[in-house]
Motif scaffolding. Structure first.
Motif, PDB file in Angstrom:
ATOM      1  N   PHE A   1      -3.197  36.276 -37.343  1.00 46.40           N
ATOM      2  CA  PHE A   1      -2.900  34.846 -37.438  1.00 46.40           C
ATOM      3  C   PHE A   1      -3.223  34.127 -36.127  1.00 46.40           C
ATOM      4  CE2 PHE A   1      -0.057  36.841 -40.562  1.00 46.40           C
ATOM      5  CZ  PHE A   1      -0.396  36.127 -41.700  1.00 46.40           C
ATOM      6  N   SER A   2      -2.851  34.743 -35.009  1.00 46.37           N
ATOM      7  CA  SER A   2      -3.117  34.089 -33.719  1.00 46.37           C
ATOM      8  C   SER A   2      -4.617  34.016 -33.438  1.00 46.37           C
ATOM      9  CB  SER A   2      -2.403  34.831 -32.583  1.00 46.37           C
ATOM     10  OG  SER A   2      -2.879  36.149 -32.441  1.00 46.37           O
ATOM     11  N   CYS A   3      -5.354  35.035 -33.862  1.00 51.37           N
ATOM     12  CA  CYS A   3      -6.806  35.009 -33.668  1.00 51.37           C
ATOM     13  C   CYS A   3      -7.442  33.864 -34.437  1.00 51.37           C
ATOM     14  CB  CYS A   3      -7.416  36.341 -34.106  1.00 51.37           C
ATOM     15  SG  CYS A   3      -7.079  37.702 -32.999  1.00 51.37           S
ATOM     16  N   LEU A   4      -6.911  33.567 -35.621  1.00 52.22           N
ATOM     17  CA  LEU A   4      -7.450  32.471 -36.416  1.00 52.22           C
ATOM     18  C   LEU A   4      -7.090  31.112 -35.816  1.00 52.22           C
ATOM     19  CD1 LEU A   4      -6.698  33.860 -39.998  1.00 52.22           C
ATOM     20  CD2 LEU A   4      -8.896  33.820 -38.804  1.00 52.22           C
ATOM     21  N   CYS A   5      -5.983  31.070 -35.046  1.00 52.09           N
ATOM     22  CA  CYS A   5      -5.548  29.809 -34.424  1.00 52.09           C
ATOM     23  C   CYS A   5      -6.155  29.603 -33.040  1.00 52.09           C
ATOM     24  CB  CYS A   5      -4.023  29.793 -34.283  1.00 52.09           C
ATOM     25  SG  CYS A   5      -3.107  29.860 -35.823  1.00 52.09           S
TER      26      CYS A   5
ATOM     27  N   GLY B   1     -14.722  29.191 -28.162  1.00 49.73           N
ATOM     28  CA  GLY B   1     -13.338  29.423 -28.574  1.00 49.73           C
ATOM     29  C   GLY B   1     -13.260  29.826 -30.036  1.00 49.73           C
ATOM     30  N   LEU B   2     -13.960  29.086 -30.908  1.00 51.16           N
ATOM     31  CA  LEU B   2     -13.991  29.411 -32.329  1.00 51.16           C
ATOM     32  C   LEU B   2     -14.543  30.809 -32.552  1.00 51.16           C
ATOM     33  CD1 LEU B   2     -13.846  28.609 -35.348  1.00 51.16           C
ATOM     34  CD2 LEU B   2     -16.154  27.655 -35.103  1.00 51.16           C
ATOM     35  N   GLY B   3     -15.640  31.130 -31.875  1.00 50.66           N
ATOM     36  CA  GLY B   3     -16.256  32.448 -32.043  1.00 50.66           C
ATOM     37  C   GLY B   3     -15.359  33.569 -31.567  1.00 50.66           C
ATOM     38  N   SER B   4     -14.723  33.376 -30.417  1.00 46.76           N
ATOM     39  CA  SER B   4     -13.856  34.428 -29.880  1.00 46.76           C
ATOM     40  C   SER B   4     -12.647  34.638 -30.771  1.00 46.76           C
ATOM     41  CB  SER B   4     -13.413  34.074 -28.458  1.00 46.76           C
ATOM     42  OG  SER B   4     -12.564  32.941 -28.457  1.00 46.76           O
ATOM     43  N   GLY B   5     -12.100  33.533 -31.322  1.00 49.45           N
ATOM     44  CA  GLY B   5     -10.958  33.656 -32.217  1.00 49.45           C
ATOM     45  C   GLY B   5     -11.313  34.408 -33.485  1.00 49.45           C
ATOM     46  N   LEU B   6     -12.456  34.063 -34.074  1.00 49.54           N
ATOM     47  CA  LEU B   6     -12.905  34.742 -35.290  1.00 49.54           C
ATOM     48  C   LEU B   6     -13.189  36.214 -35.011  1.00 49.54           C
ATOM     49  CD1 LEU B   6     -13.733  34.636 -38.230  1.00 49.54           C
ATOM     50  CD2 LEU B   6     -16.003  33.828 -37.518  1.00 49.54           C
ATOM     51  N   ALA B   7     -13.847  36.487 -33.879  1.00 53.84           N
ATOM     52  CA  ALA B   7     -14.139  37.877 -33.523  1.00 53.84           C
ATOM     53  C   ALA B   7     -12.854  38.661 -33.286  1.00 53.84           C
ATOM     54  CB  ALA B   7     -15.017  37.922 -32.272  1.00 53.84           C
ATOM     55  N   GLY B   8     -11.875  38.019 -32.623  1.00 56.09           N
ATOM     56  CA  GLY B   8     -10.587  38.682 -32.393  1.00 56.09           C
ATOM     57  C   GLY B   8      -9.878  38.995 -33.694  1.00 56.09           C
ATOM     58  N   ALA B   9      -9.939  38.046 -34.652  1.00 55.00           N
ATOM     59  CA  ALA B   9      -9.315  38.281 -35.958  1.00 55.00           C
ATOM     60  C   ALA B   9      -9.955  39.481 -36.653  1.00 55.00           C
ATOM     61  CB  ALA B   9      -9.449  37.030 -36.833  1.00 55.00           C
ATOM     62  N   ILE B  10     -11.273  39.571 -36.568  1.00 55.86           N
ATOM     63  CA  ILE B  10     -11.978  40.724 -37.142  1.00 55.86           C
ATOM     64  C   ILE B  10     -11.508  42.009 -36.477  1.00 55.86           C
ATOM     65  CG2 ILE B  10     -14.242  41.855 -37.313  1.00 55.86           C
ATOM     66  CD1 ILE B  10     -15.445  39.024 -37.583  1.00 55.86           C
ATOM     67  N   SER B  11     -11.392  41.970 -35.148  1.00 52.91           N
ATOM     68  CA  SER B  11     -10.976  43.167 -34.416  1.00 52.91           C
ATOM     69  C   SER B  11      -9.599  43.640 -34.844  1.00 52.91           C
ATOM     70  CB  SER B  11     -10.991  42.878 -32.909  1.00 52.91           C
ATOM     71  OG  SER B  11     -10.545  44.009 -32.190  1.00 52.91           O
ATOM     72  N   TYR B  12      -8.653  42.702 -34.974  1.00 54.26           N
ATOM     73  CA  TYR B  12      -7.290  43.108 -35.293  1.00 54.26           C
ATOM     74  C   TYR B  12      -7.100  43.419 -36.772  1.00 54.26           C
ATOM     75  CZ  TYR B  12      -6.220  42.116 -30.492  1.00 54.26           C
ATOM     76  OH  TYR B  12      -6.213  42.151 -29.121  1.00 54.26           O
ATOM     77  N   CYS B  13      -7.951  42.875 -37.639  1.00 49.18           N
ATOM     78  CA  CYS B  13      -7.976  43.344 -39.036  1.00 49.18           C
ATOM     79  C   CYS B  13      -8.378  44.816 -39.074  1.00 49.18           C
ATOM     80  CB  CYS B  13      -8.963  42.518 -39.854  1.00 49.18           C
ATOM     81  SG  CYS B  13      -8.370  40.902 -40.372  1.00 49.18           S
ATOM     82  N   LEU B  14      -9.393  45.142 -38.282  1.00 50.55           N
ATOM     83  CA  LEU B  14      -9.842  46.539 -38.221  1.00 50.55           C
ATOM     84  C   LEU B  14      -8.785  47.426 -37.580  1.00 50.55           C
ATOM     85  CD1 LEU B  14     -13.546  45.889 -37.130  1.00 50.55           C
ATOM     86  CD2 LEU B  14     -12.766  46.696 -39.371  1.00 50.55           C
ATOM     87  N   LEU B  15      -8.101  46.904 -36.533  1.00 51.10           N
ATOM     88  CA  LEU B  15      -7.034  47.680 -35.900  1.00 51.10           C
ATOM     89  C   LEU B  15      -5.884  47.917 -36.876  1.00 51.10           C
ATOM     90  CD1 LEU B  15      -5.660  49.028 -33.488  1.00 51.10           C
ATOM     91  CD2 LEU B  15      -4.881  46.768 -32.750  1.00 51.10           C
TER      92      LEU B  15
END
Length: 448
Positions: A58-62, A373-387
Motif C-alpha cells: 500500500f505504501s509503495c502505491l502511495c 517518484g511514480l516509477g519508484s513507487g510502482l517498482a517498490g510495490a512490485i518488489s514487496y508483492c514478490l517479497l
C-alpha cells in the motif's frame, strides 16, 4: 562531499528502521510465544511476519505521488510518523490485534523507505560517488536487521520495541536541517531554489555546473508540470516501460533468491537446516554480520564497481550455491562433514546480499526525472508483492523439504538473471540524464 555524507546518514536512518521492522519478527515471535500474559497460537506467527510486506504494498502505491507532489525531503518526514506510531502500538500491545495494527504501521513505512531514500540520495549525489551512496541504504537496512536481533535477544520484547523508536526521532531532527532535491525543485519550475540547493549539495565545480545547466535545459523543454496526457505518454513510453520490466526481473531475482525471507523466519530456518541443539542466535548473528560486512565491502569499492556486471555475476553465483545446497541436503547422509551445509549457507548469504544491495540501487537511476517518484513507487510495490509471495510460500516449500525450497529459489533466480542479461544497463559513472537518454535512444554511448 561532507554535506552529501550528512544527507546519506540521515536518510539511511529511515532504512535502518526498515531493517528493524523485518528483523524484529525473528526474535519477537519466540518471545511472544513464551509470554504467559500474551495469548498466542501458532497461526499468529505467520500473520505477524507477513503483515509487514503486505502493508508495504500500500505504501509503495502511495509513495510515488507523495515523492512527486510534496518532494523527497517531505516524504522522509511523513514516513517517520507511521514508524513511531507502529512501534508504540506494538510495545504496549496486550493482544494479537493491537500487535497487528502496530506491525501494519511499521510495515507501511518499511515499504516506502528504501525507494524514498534511494531516490533522494540518487538525485543529490555526485555521479562519482553515487555508486557508494546508493549502497548505504541497504547497508543501513542490514545493520537494522542485526540490531533488531541483538536488542531482541538481550532485552524484554516490549523494551526492544521501544528502543526501535530512536532512529526515527534522530532522523526527524536531522532531516529538518537538510535541503530538498534540486531535481524535484526543477521539475516543479522552482529553478532559482533548485540552483541554490544543487550548489549546496555539490559545490560549483565546472562538471557540476555543466550537469546543472543540462538538467535545467532539459526541463525547459518538458515544462514545469505534467498533464494527464503527457503523463500517460511517458508511462507508455520505452523510457518508463523498459525500466519497469527490468526492475521486475531484478526484484524477482532478489526476492526469490530467498535471502530476504531469512530475517522473517531466521530462528525456524536455522533449527530446520541444522540441529535443534545448535545455537540459533549465534548462527543468526554470523549471518547478520556477513550481510553487513558484505555491504560495507561493496560500499568501499562502490566508486569503481560496475554494478551491472557485479549484479549478474552474483546472481549466477547465488544460483550455483543454491543448487549445491539442493545436492548437499538431498544426499545429507552421504555428506561426511556437517560443516559443509553450514558453510554453503553462509557463502550463499554473503553472495545474495550483494544481489540485494546492488539491485535496489537501480531504482534511483532508471526512471525519467518527471516520473521518478511514480516509477519508484510502482517498482517498490512490485518488489514487496514478490517479497510477500516468497514469505508466504517458504513455509510450504520448507515442509516439502529443503531441496524443494532451494531448488525453487535457484530456478527462479536463474531465469531472471538470464533475462536481465539483455535488459539491464550499466549505470556506473553516468549522469541520471545520460541514463534517461539511453532509454530514449538519444545517446547511443549509454545504451546496453
Amino acid at each position: 562531499m561532507y554535506k552529501q555524507a550528512i544527507v546519506t546518514f540521515a536518510s539511511s536512518l529511515l532504512c535502518l528502521s526498515g531493517g528493524l521492522t523485518i528483523g524484529i519478527s525473528a526474535v519477537l515471535l519466540p518471545k511472544l510465544e513464551e509470554d504467559e500474559e500474551f495469548y498466542w497460537t501458532k497461526e499468529y506467527g505467520s500473520w505477524i511476519a507477513s503483515i509487514a510486506p503486505i502493508s508495504s504494498i500500500f505504501s509503495c502505491l502511495c509513495i510515488g505521488s507523495l515523492l512527486d507532489r510534496f518532494g523527497r525531503k517531505s516524504a522522509h518526514i511523513m514516513l517517520s510518523f507511521p514508524f513511531i506510531i507502529g512501534w508504540l502500538c506494538m510495545a504496549f500491545a496486550n493482544d494479537f490485534y493491537v500487535m497487528m495494527v502496530g506491525r501494519f504501521f511499521t510495515g507501511f513505512s518499511f515499504g516506502a523507505v528504501r525507494s524514498t531514500s534511494i531516490i533522494y540520495l540518487g538525485e543529490i549525489s555526485d555521479p562519482k560517488y553515487r555508486g557508494i551512496i546508493l549502497l548505504c541504504p541497504t547497508l543501513a537496512m542490514n545493520f537494522g536487521v542485526l540490531l533488531s536481533h541483538v536488542i531482541g535477544y538481550l532485552t524484554n520484547w516490549r523494551t526492544a520495541l521501544l528502543i526501535c523508536i530512536f532512529p526515527n526521532v534522530i532522523q526527524l531532527v536531522l532531516i529538518f536541517f537538510l535541503k530538498e532535491s534540486p531535481y524535484w525543485l526543477i521539475s516543479k519550475g522552482r529553478v532559482n531554489e533548485a540552483i541554490e540547493c544543487f550548489r549546496w549539495f555539490r559545490g560549483m565545480g565546472a562538471r557540476s555546473e555543466n550537469e546543472l545547466h543540462l538538467i535545467i535545459e532539459k526541463q525547459k523543454s518538458k515544462g514545469a508540470g505534467l498533464t494527464i496526457r503527457e503523463l500517460l505518454k511517458i508511462v507508455f513510453s520505452g523510457s518508463f516501460g523498459r525500466p519497469i520490466v527490468t526492475l521486475f526481473f531484478v526484484f524477482l531475482a532478489m526476492q526469490f533468491s530467498g535471502i530476504n525471507v531469512f530475517p522473517f523466519y531466521a530462528n525456524d530456518l536455522v533449527v530446520t537446516m541444522f540441529d535443534e541443539k545448535i545455537d540459533t542466535f549465534l548462527v543468526m548473528m554470523i549471518i547478520d554480520l556477513i550481510r553487513v560486512g558484505v555491504c560495507v565491502l561493496i560500499c568501499l569499492i562502490g566508486k569503481v564497481m560496475h554494478r551491472r556486471a557485479s549484479f549478474l555475476y552474483c546472481t549466477y553465483a547465488t544460483v550455483i550455491l543454491l543448487f549445491l545446497l539442493v545436492v548437499v541436503r538431498f544426499y545429507e547422509k552421504a555428506v561426511p562433514y556437517k560443516w559443509i551445509p553450514l558453510s554453503l549457507v553462509l557463502f550463499y548469504n554473503g553472495v545474495a546480499s550483494v544481489v540485494v544491495s546492488i539491485g535496489w540501487s537501480f531504482i534511483a537511476e532508471l526512471f525519467p526525472n518527471n516520473v521518478r517518484g511514480l516509477g519508484s513507487g510502482l517498482a517498490g510495490a512490485i518488489s514487496y508483492c514478490l517479497l510477500s509471495s516468497s514469505v508466504k510460500v517458504t513455509p510450504d516449500l520448507l515442509a516439502r523439504g529443503e531441496p524443494a525450497m532451494y531448488g525453487t529459489f535457484a530456478i527462479v533466480t536463474l531465469i531472471s538473471s538470464v533475462i536481465l542479461y539483455s535488459l539491464l544497463p550499466e549505470t556506473h559513472g553516468k549522469t541520471l540524464q545520460a541514463i534517461e537518454d539511453s532509454y530514449n535512444n538519444k545517446d547511443r554511448t549509454t545504451t546496453l
